[in-house]
Design a protein around this motif. Sequence first.
Motif, PDB file in Angstrom:
ATOM      1  N   PRO A 136       0.814  -1.193   0.151  1.00  0.00           N
ATOM      2  CA  PRO A 136       0.181   0.202  -0.032  1.00  0.00           C
ATOM      3  C   PRO A 136       0.807   1.282  -0.009  1.00  0.00           C
ATOM      4  CG  PRO A 136      -0.163  -1.056   1.983  1.00  0.00           C
ATOM      5  CD  PRO A 136       0.894  -1.908   1.332  1.00  0.00           C
ATOM      6  N   VAL A 137       0.548   2.079  -0.937  1.00  0.00           N
ATOM      7  CA  VAL A 137       1.616   3.299  -1.079  1.00  0.00           C
ATOM      8  C   VAL A 137       0.550   4.620  -0.521  1.00  0.00           C
ATOM      9  CG1 VAL A 137       2.419   5.111  -2.645  1.00  0.00           C
ATOM     10  CG2 VAL A 137       2.555   2.439  -2.902  1.00  0.00           C
ATOM     11  N   TRP A 138       1.068   5.190   0.439  1.00  0.00           N
ATOM     12  CA  TRP A 138       0.213   6.349   1.197  1.00  0.00           C
ATOM     13  C   TRP A 138       0.792   7.767   0.741  1.00  0.00           C
ATOM     14  CZ3 TRP A 138      -4.101   4.773   3.048  1.00  0.00           C
ATOM     15  CH2 TRP A 138      -4.135   3.535   3.549  1.00  0.00           C
ATOM     16  N   PRO A 139       0.038   8.728   0.615  1.00  0.00           N
ATOM     17  CA  PRO A 139       0.293  10.121   0.223  1.00  0.00           C
ATOM     18  C   PRO A 139       1.511  10.642   1.360  1.00  0.00           C
ATOM     19  CG  PRO A 139      -1.838   9.908   0.082  1.00  0.00           C
ATOM     20  CD  PRO A 139      -1.487   8.729   0.798  1.00  0.00           C
ATOM     21  N   ILE A 140       2.359  11.412   0.907  1.00  0.00           N
ATOM     22  CA  ILE A 140       3.337  12.078   1.927  1.00  0.00           C
ATOM     23  C   ILE A 140       2.457  13.345   2.524  1.00  0.00           C
ATOM     24  CG2 ILE A 140       5.578  13.645   1.953  1.00  0.00           C
ATOM     25  CD1 ILE A 140       5.889  10.737   1.123  1.00  0.00           C
ATOM     26  N   ASP A 141       2.382  13.552   3.659  1.00  0.00           N
ATOM     27  CA  ASP A 141       1.673  14.405   4.373  1.00  0.00           C
ATOM     28  C   ASP A 141       2.428  15.672   4.111  1.00  0.00           C
ATOM     29  OD1 ASP A 141       0.197  12.731   5.925  1.00  0.00           O
ATOM     30  OD2 ASP A 141       1.664  12.676   7.653  1.00  0.00           O
ATOM     31  N   PRO A 142       1.591  16.723   3.993  1.00  0.00           N
ATOM     32  CA  PRO A 142       1.966  18.101   3.405  1.00  0.00           C
ATOM     33  C   PRO A 142       3.149  18.542   4.022  1.00  0.00           C
ATOM     34  CG  PRO A 142      -0.305  18.085   3.420  1.00  0.00           C
ATOM     35  CD  PRO A 142       0.106  16.953   4.118  1.00  0.00           C
ATOM     36  N   ASN A 268     -15.872  30.001   6.837  1.00  0.00           N
ATOM     37  CA  ASN A 268     -14.485  30.213   6.262  1.00  0.00           C
ATOM     38  C   ASN A 268     -13.811  28.864   5.812  1.00  0.00           C
ATOM     39  OD1 ASN A 268     -11.864  31.406   5.677  1.00  0.00           O
ATOM     40  ND2 ASN A 268     -11.912  32.805   7.276  1.00  0.00           N
ATOM     41  N   PRO A 269     -13.382  28.945   4.624  1.00  0.00           N
ATOM     42  CA  PRO A 269     -12.697  27.468   4.035  1.00  0.00           C
ATOM     43  C   PRO A 269     -11.294  27.781   4.408  1.00  0.00           C
ATOM     44  CG  PRO A 269     -13.087  29.091   2.297  1.00  0.00           C
ATOM     45  CD  PRO A 269     -13.520  29.801   3.496  1.00  0.00           C
ATOM     46  N   SER A 270     -10.690  28.639   4.929  1.00  0.00           N
ATOM     47  CA  SER A 270      -9.176  28.814   5.032  1.00  0.00           C
ATOM     48  C   SER A 270      -8.341  27.923   5.768  1.00  0.00           C
ATOM     49  CB  SER A 270      -8.753  30.242   5.757  1.00  0.00           C
ATOM     50  OG  SER A 270      -9.175  31.271   4.773  1.00  0.00           O
ATOM     51  N   ALA A 271      -9.208  27.342   7.149  1.00  0.00           N
ATOM     52  CA  ALA A 271      -8.826  26.422   7.788  1.00  0.00           C
ATOM     53  C   ALA A 271      -8.585  24.912   7.049  1.00  0.00           C
ATOM     54  CB  ALA A 271      -9.494  26.191   9.326  1.00  0.00           C
ATOM     55  N   PHE A 272      -9.678  24.865   6.489  1.00  0.00           N
ATOM     56  CA  PHE A 272      -9.911  23.566   5.693  1.00  0.00           C
ATOM     57  C   PHE A 272      -8.730  23.186   4.539  1.00  0.00           C
ATOM     58  CE2 PHE A 272     -11.193  21.555   1.636  1.00  0.00           C
ATOM     59  CZ  PHE A 272     -11.513  20.146   2.007  1.00  0.00           C
ATOM     60  N   GLY A 277      -3.091  21.326   2.736  1.00  0.00           N
ATOM     61  CA  GLY A 277      -1.946  21.737   2.115  1.00  0.00           C
ATOM     62  C   GLY A 277      -1.910  22.468   0.890  1.00  0.00           C
ATOM     63  N   VAL A 278      -3.074  23.461   0.672  1.00  0.00           N
ATOM     64  CA  VAL A 278      -3.101  24.324  -0.227  1.00  0.00           C
ATOM     65  C   VAL A 278      -2.942  25.916   0.452  1.00  0.00           C
ATOM     66  CG1 VAL A 278      -5.073  25.483  -1.811  1.00  0.00           C
ATOM     67  CG2 VAL A 278      -5.225  23.038  -1.017  1.00  0.00           C
ATOM     68  N   PHE A 279      -1.755  26.419   0.028  1.00  0.00           N
ATOM     69  CA  PHE A 279      -1.243  27.531   0.487  1.00  0.00           C
ATOM     70  C   PHE A 279      -1.277  28.535  -0.557  1.00  0.00           C
ATOM     71  CE2 PHE A 279       0.912  23.968   2.892  1.00  0.00           C
ATOM     72  CZ  PHE A 279       0.357  24.354   4.064  1.00  0.00           C
ATOM     73  N   GLN A 280      -1.079  28.320  -1.682  1.00  0.00           N
ATOM     74  CA  GLN A 280      -0.858  29.241  -2.809  1.00  0.00           C
ATOM     75  C   GLN A 280      -2.377  29.979  -3.055  1.00  0.00           C
ATOM     76  OE1 GLN A 280       0.806  27.626  -6.451  1.00  0.00           O
ATOM     77  NE2 GLN A 280       2.862  27.682  -5.497  1.00  0.00           N
ATOM     78  N   PRO A 281      -2.420  31.301  -3.181  1.00  0.00           N
ATOM     79  CA  PRO A 281      -3.656  31.950  -3.322  1.00  0.00           C
ATOM     80  C   PRO A 281      -4.485  31.620  -4.513  1.00  0.00           C
ATOM     81  CG  PRO A 281      -2.156  33.532  -2.488  1.00  0.00           C
ATOM     82  CD  PRO A 281      -1.280  32.364  -2.632  1.00  0.00           C
ATOM     83  N   ARG A 282      -3.855  31.665  -5.599  1.00  0.00           N
ATOM     84  CA  ARG A 282      -4.337  31.273  -6.771  1.00  0.00           C
ATOM     85  C   ARG A 282      -4.998  29.938  -6.826  1.00  0.00           C
ATOM     86  NH1 ARG A 282      -1.535  31.033 -12.891  1.00  0.00           N
ATOM     87  NH2 ARG A 282      -3.620  31.333 -14.090  1.00  0.00           N
ATOM     88  N   ARG A 283      -4.166  28.997  -6.265  1.00  0.00           N
ATOM     89  CA  ARG A 283      -4.755  27.517  -6.355  1.00  0.00           C
ATOM     90  C   ARG A 283      -6.010  27.670  -5.030  1.00  0.00           C
ATOM     91  NH1 ARG A 283      -2.644  22.254  -3.283  1.00  0.00           N
ATOM     92  NH2 ARG A 283      -4.199  20.674  -4.050  1.00  0.00           N
ATOM     93  N   ALA A 284      -6.095  28.222  -3.974  1.00  0.00           N
ATOM     94  CA  ALA A 284      -7.094  28.246  -3.173  1.00  0.00           C
ATOM     95  C   ALA A 284      -8.337  28.993  -3.668  1.00  0.00           C
ATOM     96  CB  ALA A 284      -6.633  28.995  -1.835  1.00  0.00           C
ATOM     97  N   THR A 285      -7.979  29.868  -4.614  1.00  0.00           N
ATOM     98  CA  THR A 285      -9.015  30.561  -5.120  1.00  0.00           C
ATOM     99  C   THR A 285     -10.003  29.751  -6.313  1.00  0.00           C
ATOM    100  OG1 THR A 285      -8.217  33.104  -4.790  1.00  0.00           O
ATOM    101  CG2 THR A 285      -9.883  32.718  -6.771  1.00  0.00           C
TER     102      THR A 285
END
Length: 337
Positions: A136-142, A268-272, A277-285
Motif C-alpha cells: 500500500p502506497v500512502w500520500p506524503i503528508d503536506p 471560512n474555508p481557509s482552515a480546511f 496543504g493548499v497555500f498558494q492563493p491562486r490555487r485556493a481561489t
Amino acid sequence: MKTQPGQLPQLLKKGLAPVYLVSGDEPLLVQECCDQIRAAARDAGYQDRLVYHADHQLDWNSVAEECNALSLFAEKRRIEIHLPSGKLGDGRKVMEQVLQAPPEDVVLLLISAKLDAAETKRKWYKELQGTGVHVPVWPIDPEKFAGWLQQRASTQGLQLTRGALMILAERLEGNLLAASQELDRLALLVGNNKTIDEETVEQAVQDSSRFSGFELVTELLAGKAAHAGKIIGVLQQEGENPLGLLSVLTRDLNLILEFQKTVQPGENPSAFLKKRGVFQPRRATAVRQAASRLNRAQLQQALYLCSLTDRAAKGFDDLGPWHHLRDLAVLLAAPAR
C-alpha cells in the motif's frame, strides 16, 4: 502479507512472490514500486510481459486462460493488470481461482488506485494476503513534503539550499511526480555544480515553458475552456507527459468534492484548505470557485475523464490523452445542470 514501499527492495532480494498488489494514489511511488518488482522479475527470468486494463471492455476469461496456459517453451511471464477504480469487479472470481493455485511460470502484478475498502474484505484479497504481497502506497503528508523533497534531491547527488527548498516545496505543493521531474530538470541545469540555490530555481522557472501543467489545472478548474485548450495545444506540441498534471488535477477534483461535503455555506474555508496543504492563493481561489460552480455529477464525470486520460497516456486507448483533456475543459466550463 503487507509491506511498506521502503521495505520492498529487501523483500525482493529474498525471492519473488507469485503475486503482488501495489495500490495507492501517488503515481510516482506506485510506479517506482512496480518498477522494482518488474526489475526483480526480469532478473529471475520473467521476460515476457502481458498488460491488461480492468475496464468494462476487459474479458476476464482471457486473463484466466492466459494465467493457466502452459508455455510451450517454458518461458516465464509477467502479467500486469491495472485497476484504476480500486475494484476487481467482474474479475473477483477469476482472481480467487488464480490465487488459490498460482501458476509457477507467472508473476502477477496488480496495479491499483487506492484499494476500495470493501475489496479488502473479499475472498480474493484474503487469498492474496496468504499467497502474495500487498504494497500500500500512502500520500506524503503536506508537512513532510519538504523533507521528502530534500531526501529525493540527495539521492540524485543534489544539495538544495534552504531558500531553494522552500520555493520548490511551495510551488510543487506535494505533487511527487512533478517534483521528480523538476529535480531532473534542475540537475541538467546545474551540471557538475550540485548545489541548487534560490537563484537557480528562479532561473529555471523563467526558462521553462510559458505554459505549464500547473497553469492548465488552474484554468480547467476556473472553467476557462478557450485558454485551457490553448495550453493543451502547447503542452502537446512540446511533448509534455500528461501524467504529471493529471495527478494534480485528480487530486484537486477529489479535494473539491471533499470541500463541498465538509465546508458549510458561510463557513471560512481557509482552515480546511491549509490543513489540506493548499497555500498558494491562486490555487485556493480556483478550488473555492470550482466548489461553488460545479455540482457533484460534473465532478464525478471529470474524474471519469481523468481515468480515460490516464488510460490513453499509458497506451490503452485509441484516442490520445490530450483529446480527453479537451473534453474535460469543455465539461468543467459548462454551467451546473
